[in-house]
Each structure stands twice: as C-alpha cells, then as structure tokens.
Design an enzyme around this catalytic site. Structure first.
Site, short mmCIF file in Angstrom:
data_model
loop_
_atom_site.label_atom_id
_atom_site.label_comp_id
_atom_site.label_asym_id
_atom_site.label_seq_id
_atom_site.Cartn_x
_atom_site.Cartn_y
_atom_site.Cartn_z
N GLU A 138 9.01 -4.70 10.43
CA GLU A 138 9.23 -3.34 10.21
C GLU A 138 9.75 -2.67 11.21
O GLU A 138 9.54 -2.25 12.53
CB GLU A 138 7.97 -2.39 9.35
CG GLU A 138 8.35 -1.28 8.45
CD GLU A 138 7.68 -0.09 8.09
OE1 GLU A 138 7.18 -1.57 7.12
OE2 GLU A 138 7.98 1.03 7.48
N LYS A 170 -1.73 -9.39 3.20
CA LYS A 170 -0.52 -8.74 4.02
C LYS A 170 -1.53 -8.20 4.54
O LYS A 170 -1.99 -7.13 3.76
CB LYS A 170 0.53 -8.49 3.73
CG LYS A 170 1.81 -7.73 4.92
CD LYS A 170 3.30 -7.78 4.13
CE LYS A 170 3.07 -6.16 3.65
NZ LYS A 170 2.95 -4.98 4.40
N GLU A 173 -1.17 -5.46 8.31
CA GLU A 173 -0.34 -4.77 9.73
C GLU A 173 -1.53 -5.28 11.47
O GLU A 173 -2.34 -5.31 11.52
CB GLU A 173 -0.80 -3.52 9.28
CG GLU A 173 0.29 -3.06 8.10
CD GLU A 173 0.38 -1.79 7.70
OE1 GLU A 173 -0.27 -1.13 8.83
OE2 GLU A 173 0.99 -1.30 6.74
N ASP A 185 -1.20 -5.72 -0.90
CA ASP A 185 -1.66 -5.29 1.12
C ASP A 185 -2.62 -5.05 1.03
O ASP A 185 -3.90 -4.75 0.24
CB ASP A 185 -0.60 -4.12 1.10
CG ASP A 185 0.61 -4.30 1.73
OD1 ASP A 185 0.80 -5.57 2.92
OD2 ASP A 185 1.03 -3.36 1.81
N ASP A 216 1.06 -1.07 0.02
CA ASP A 216 0.11 0.11 0.29
C ASP A 216 0.91 1.42 -0.12
O ASP A 216 0.57 2.29 0.00
CB ASP A 216 -1.16 0.61 0.87
CG ASP A 216 -0.46 -0.73 2.73
OD1 ASP A 216 1.04 0.07 3.21
OD2 ASP A 216 -1.51 0.08 4.02
N SER A 217 2.54 1.13 0.62
CA SER A 217 3.02 2.17 -0.09
C SER A 217 3.22 2.47 -1.66
O SER A 217 3.21 4.10 -2.00
CB SER A 217 4.75 1.07 -0.10
OG SER A 217 4.72 0.46 -0.82
O1 KIV Z 1 3.50 -1.35 1.61
C1 KIV Z 1 4.58 -1.89 1.29
O2 KIV Z 1 5.56 -1.23 0.63
C2 KIV Z 1 5.35 -2.41 2.96
C3 KIV Z 1 6.43 -2.23 2.61
C4 KIV Z 1 7.59 -1.13 3.21
C5 KIV Z 1 7.58 -4.36 3.87
O3 KIV Z 1 4.35 -2.73 3.65
#
Ligand code: KIV
Length: 275
Positions: free
Chosen positions: A182, A113, A115, A83, A44-45
């Site tokens: 992280e 993924k 969090e 994510d 989600d970056s």
């Molecule tokens: O969103 C992302 O790129 C991430 C990484 C920083 C692990 O979750």
C-alpha cells in the site's frame, strides 16, 4: 469454480493480473462475484466506509466476523479474504491464532490479512502453521496511522525502502501466500514484485504489482469523505443512487407510485363486510 490460494499462485506464474475489491455485505459481494472479480477483501476499511469512523482502529473482531459471514454467503467464486482488525494479532502469537481461527470458523473467510512485516512474521508463521492462509500487508499500514503521523507514502527514503524489502522477504519466508503493497513508489513495488515468489497486490503501488485492490466504494464513486491519489472511479454509483432516491421521493410525494401493478387485490365482498 471457487477460487483458492492456488488460483493466486497460478496467476503469478502465468503473468495474469489478479483483481481484488473490498466488500462488506452479501448483496455487494454477490454483484462483485457475478462480475468476475478474483478475490473479495472484507477490509477493516469497513470502519470508514460502513461504520463512519475516521480510521480503522475501532473495528472489532465481532464487526469483521459479522460482515465477513455476509460476504462469504454472497461470494460463490471469489476468494474471500478477511482483515484482522487492530489489536487482534499485535498483542501475541496466541491472540493472532485464536482470532484468525474465529474469522475462518465464524466469518467463513478463506484467508486472513494482517498488517506488518518483520515484526509480525512470527504471527504469520503461527497462523499458516494452523492451515490458515495469510495475506500480508506492508508499506502504508493504516492500523499504524498514529505511528506514521498520517497517511503518507512509504518507502521513499533509502532506510524506508530497505525496510520495505526486508518486510517483503520476511512475510514470504513466514508463509504468506500473497502480500498487499500500500502506498509505495511504483519502482520499488515493481522491483520487489519481481524478486518475490508470492503474488503482490498493489493499492497505490503502481502497475508493476501482480494484482490490484481497491475499496469498492472508492472505485464506484460511493464514498467521498476522502479520495486518495491512487483511486480511479470506474463508475458513479453514488450519483446514480441519489438520482434513483430522488425519483422515489418525487413519485411517493405526487402519488404516481405505487400503481396497480405494485398492489395486491382483495374481493369487494370481503371489504363490504368490514364496516
Ligand atoms: O481495509 C482495506 O480495505 C485494505 C485495503 C486498503 C488493502 O486493507
């Protein structure tokens, strides 16, 4: 051959480091895949790197599906992890399952993924019970940035370190097949990596993790809004892009591009009949 969750388990068992990079589009995914990366994370970056937001909170399930489907088309071998964005699983176990399902069905992810630790263990269990592999993400969890009060290293105090240990155990017990650490101290990440049966993928967590993940635009020098301490630049593609674009501008302006080799022909007879 397509990499799968068993590739991750085998790597941990054999002490082979796992490589993961983010990507958000077809062409980049194809390049990373051809270079041989084990896994591509549609993080989600993308909110920061692709969409220009200052954090990841505005990213939607639709955004993730759109970008994940493009990455999945480019990744022939790498395991594609997508994510779950902010508020797509925090609200309820039901929402978590429905949205994880959408990322798999519409985004063609191979795993999702999310969090959090103890507090999302019921979501991880429910999603894995549906046959959807889950990568957990603990330590600094950017979707909780407002609760943390900024991007701060986690796990330094005794209370935080104990919480980190509990979170790691909880996500493993809930069925996650891997976990991202992280921004936690190296010694803590190394100790917990040794205790866990599932592979740990570090970002700002030192060399003792079973693998590493970086945002590709950070690693390749294509994103300069902010650069965390843990980032290493493995290339300067941003500068190379600017240089190439300057070359294009110069040649268009001075008429040296395009030349005959970039041009299509037509019979003079056809031209002569026009005016
Ligand atoms: O969103 C992302 O790129 C991430 C990484 C920083 C692990 O979750």
């Amino acid at each position: 051959m397509k990499k799968t969750v068993t590739t991750f388990a085998k790597a941990k068992a054999e002490g082979e480091k796992i490589t993961m990079l983010t990507a958000y589009d077809y062409s980049t995914a194809k390049l990373l895949d051809e270079a041989g990366v084990d896994s591509i994370l549609v993080g989600d970056s993308l909110g920061n790197v692709m969409l220009g937001y200052e954090d990841t909170l505005s990213v939607t399930v639709e955004d993730m599906i759109h970008h994940c489907a493009a990455v999945a088309r480019g990744a022939k071998e790498a395991l594609v992890v997508c994510d779950m964005p902010f508020m797509s699983y925090q609200t309820s176990v039901y929402d978590a399952v429905v949205n994880a399902g959408r990322l798999m069905k519409e985004g063609r992810a191979q795993a999702v993924k999310l969090e959090g630790g103890v507090e999302v263990a019921d979501r991880i269990k429910a999603i894995t019970d549906c046959g959807i592999p889950v990568v957990a993400h603990i330590g600094l969890t950017p979707q909780s940035i407002n609760a943390f009060g900024g991007f701060k290293v986690q796990g330094k105090s005794e209370a935080q370190a104990k919480k980190f240990v509990e979170d790691a155990q909880a996500v493993q017990d809930a069925g996650a097949f891997a976990v991202t650490f992280e921004c936690v101290p190296e010694k803590l990440a190394t100790l917990v990596t040794k205790k866990l049966a599932i592979p740990t993928i570090g970002i700002g967590a030192g060399a003792g993790c079973d693998g590493q993940v970086l945002v590709y635009a950070d690693a390749l020098g294509m994103f300069s809004d902010f650069t965390p301490k843990f980032v290493k630049r493995f290339g300067n593609i941003g500068e190379a892009m600017k240089e190439a674009v300057r070359g294009y501008i110069t040649e268009v302006k001075d008429g040296t591009y395009p030349t005959l080799e970039h041009t299509y022909k037509i019979d003079d007879e056809v031209i002569d009949k026009l005016y």
